[in-house]
Write an enzyme that holds these catalytic residues in place. Sequence first.
Site, PDB file in Angstrom:
ATOM      1  N   HIS A  88     -11.994  -4.175  66.745  1.00  0.00           N
ATOM      2  CA  HIS A  88     -10.936  -3.182  66.565  1.00  0.00           C
ATOM      3  C   HIS A  88     -10.749  -2.441  67.879  1.00  0.00           C
ATOM      4  O   HIS A  88     -11.720  -2.018  68.499  1.00  0.00           O
ATOM      5  CB  HIS A  88     -11.311  -2.174  65.468  1.00  0.00           C
ATOM      6  CG  HIS A  88     -10.293  -1.089  65.331  1.00  0.00           C
ATOM      7  ND1 HIS A  88      -9.130  -1.251  64.621  1.00  0.00           N
ATOM      8  CD2 HIS A  88     -10.232   0.159  65.867  1.00  0.00           C
ATOM      9  CE1 HIS A  88      -8.405  -0.149  64.705  1.00  0.00           C
ATOM     10  NE2 HIS A  88      -9.054   0.717  65.461  1.00  0.00           N
ATOM     11  N   ASP A 167      -6.649   6.123  52.884  1.00  0.00           N
ATOM     12  CA  ASP A 167      -6.437   6.318  54.327  1.00  0.00           C
ATOM     13  C   ASP A 167      -4.955   6.380  54.668  1.00  0.00           C
ATOM     14  O   ASP A 167      -4.539   7.181  55.502  1.00  0.00           O
ATOM     15  CB  ASP A 167      -7.118   5.200  55.125  1.00  0.00           C
ATOM     16  CG  ASP A 167      -6.838   5.377  56.609  1.00  0.00           C
ATOM     17  OD1 ASP A 167      -7.267   6.409  57.162  1.00  0.00           O
ATOM     18  OD2 ASP A 167      -6.159   4.525  57.203  1.00  0.00           O
ATOM     19  N   ARG A 174      -2.336  13.775  58.118  1.00  0.00           N
ATOM     20  CA  ARG A 174      -2.944  14.269  59.369  1.00  0.00           C
ATOM     21  C   ARG A 174      -1.927  14.252  60.500  1.00  0.00           C
ATOM     22  O   ARG A 174      -1.904  15.142  61.353  1.00  0.00           O
ATOM     23  CB  ARG A 174      -4.154  13.388  59.733  1.00  0.00           C
ATOM     24  CG  ARG A 174      -5.350  13.621  58.822  1.00  0.00           C
ATOM     25  CD  ARG A 174      -6.369  12.498  58.966  1.00  0.00           C
ATOM     26  NE  ARG A 174      -6.787  12.306  60.327  1.00  0.00           N
ATOM     27  CZ  ARG A 174      -7.140  11.126  60.859  1.00  0.00           C
ATOM     28  NH1 ARG A 174      -7.166  10.033  60.113  1.00  0.00           N
ATOM     29  NH2 ARG A 174      -7.500  11.039  62.099  1.00  0.00           N
ATOM     30  N   SER A 189     -11.505   6.769  59.028  1.00  0.00           N
ATOM     31  CA  SER A 189     -10.240   6.051  58.824  1.00  0.00           C
ATOM     32  C   SER A 189     -10.366   4.618  59.346  1.00  0.00           C
ATOM     33  O   SER A 189     -10.068   3.640  58.637  1.00  0.00           O
ATOM     34  CB  SER A 189      -9.130   6.818  59.567  1.00  0.00           C
ATOM     35  OG  SER A 189      -7.985   6.032  59.731  1.00  0.00           O
ATOM     36  N   LYS A 193     -11.336   0.887  56.821  1.00  0.00           N
ATOM     37  CA  LYS A 193     -10.499  -0.320  56.760  1.00  0.00           C
ATOM     38  C   LYS A 193     -11.286  -1.552  57.211  1.00  0.00           C
ATOM     39  O   LYS A 193     -11.172  -2.631  56.622  1.00  0.00           O
ATOM     40  CB  LYS A 193      -9.249  -0.124  57.630  1.00  0.00           C
ATOM     41  CG  LYS A 193      -8.270   0.868  57.005  1.00  0.00           C
ATOM     42  CD  LYS A 193      -7.108   1.209  57.911  1.00  0.00           C
ATOM     43  CE  LYS A 193      -7.501   2.183  58.980  1.00  0.00           C
ATOM     44  NZ  LYS A 193      -6.419   2.839  59.709  1.00  0.00           N
TER      45      LYS A 193
HETATM   46  N1  URA Z   1      -6.399   4.787  64.011  1.00  0.00           N
HETATM   47  C1  URA Z   1      -6.690   4.823  62.703  1.00  0.00           C
HETATM   48  O1  URA Z   1      -6.662   3.795  62.029  1.00  0.00           O
HETATM   49  N2  URA Z   1      -7.020   6.007  62.143  1.00  0.00           N
HETATM   50  C2  URA Z   1      -7.079   7.151  62.844  1.00  0.00           C
HETATM   51  O2  URA Z   1      -7.387   8.171  62.275  1.00  0.00           O
HETATM   52  C3  URA Z   1      -6.765   7.104  64.205  1.00  0.00           C
HETATM   53  C4  URA Z   1      -6.429   5.910  64.766  1.00  0.00           C
END
Ligand code: URA
Length: 432
Positions: A88, A167, A174, A189, A193
């Site tokens: 990621h 999320d 947010r 977050s 995932k």
């Molecule tokens: N990328 C994400 O998936 N979540 C965040 O909170 C910030 C960047």
Amino acid sequence: MSQFDAVEVIRTKRDGQALRDGQIDWVVDAYTRGEVADEQMAALAMAILLNGMERREISRWTDAMIASGIRLSFPAEALGGRPTTDKHSTGGVGDKITLPLAPLVAACGAAVPQLSGRGLGHTGGTLDKLESIPGWRATLTQDQMLAQLGDIGAVICAASDDLAPADKKLYALRDVTGTVEAIPLIASSIMSKKIAEGTAALVLDVKVGSGAFMKDIDPARELARTMVALGADHDVRTVAVLTDMTTPLGLTAGNALEVRESVEVLAGGGPPDVVELTVTLAREMLRAAGIEDVDPAQRLADGSAMDVWARMIRAQGGDPDAALPTARETHVVPAPADGVLVGLDAYAVGVAAWRLGAGRARKEDPVQAGAGVEMHAKPGAEVRGGEPLFTLHTDEPDRFGRAADVLATAVTIAPAGSRPDLPDLVLDRIAE
Ligand code: URA
């Protein structure tokens, strides 16, 4: 009636205390179901931003986010013995690394179940890039994903709406309440995932610099440590590398332009920084998956990564041999003076690509496949005034002016003979 009360949970965090497991489970679930209101979750997110969370709280919060949706699983037996490993990136300008990396790691014997997103703002999204390939489709069922992983070893596709739905809702909140920057919330977050995606090993590329979400190394390190700890707490072997994003990666920013550059890397060429980061991350992903005896640099050189790429693109309806779309118009921006290019600001290049039509301001906006910025020099190179420094690509020529304006702020040229002190590409590595 619930034993919990949103105001009580907010007060606990507002007063600097740790949330109890039951409070966390309840508030995340009740928010996802609409029982806790947006303004209440916004207040809680702000209290978390201001007062932080302990490791136990972040881990429990992540569990609650995972539990809000489905959890995928890819046992090695269903994948012909291939162990799963994924990467990621926290996002940067010209960051096309997933495109060559996923097929490369698959060519080395692992399975890469990469669920990706679309871009927003000045950074591009992997799915937007791949969608510039004629016929390629981002949506797969779980069964199709499993079959492709077992057969080819790499899948890059869209995450379904039922993966960590808490999320999706919380991230949108947010975004409009000044609470994106809370490290516990960013870490949970991202990791909710990735853990729900079912990978056994994970490499995090945490970008640092103007073109990244994290502008400074210290908060980037804290984010990396928090995510590595979350991985360990959830039995996902996780390593983070911190990498420079003061300048764009490679020589292109824009969807089809970046696919073209990725294919150059798979063909054994491409810009040195893209090759270096692709191979570095491949080594980390393989090591995390327990594969130590294969050299990814060799699998790039011998064409086996390119073969996996072609199969992966075909399996999702794309034609890897088709010509990529190009923008209707191009415009060359010359270097303003002779000398050495010592700075090429990633953020400004990202904004220019976005203004040309490569990115979107709102989730619903379309993107132009051919739009973007091609760079003819990177920091450290000698440039000559009047010679091409950038080529801008777009379907709508009235976009050139504003893109060129921001690019004028991106460039720093020092007198000929200067030796710039350039940052390393890989700044740090964090494991537990
Ligand atoms: N990328 C994400 O998936 N979540 C965040 O909170 C910030 C960047």
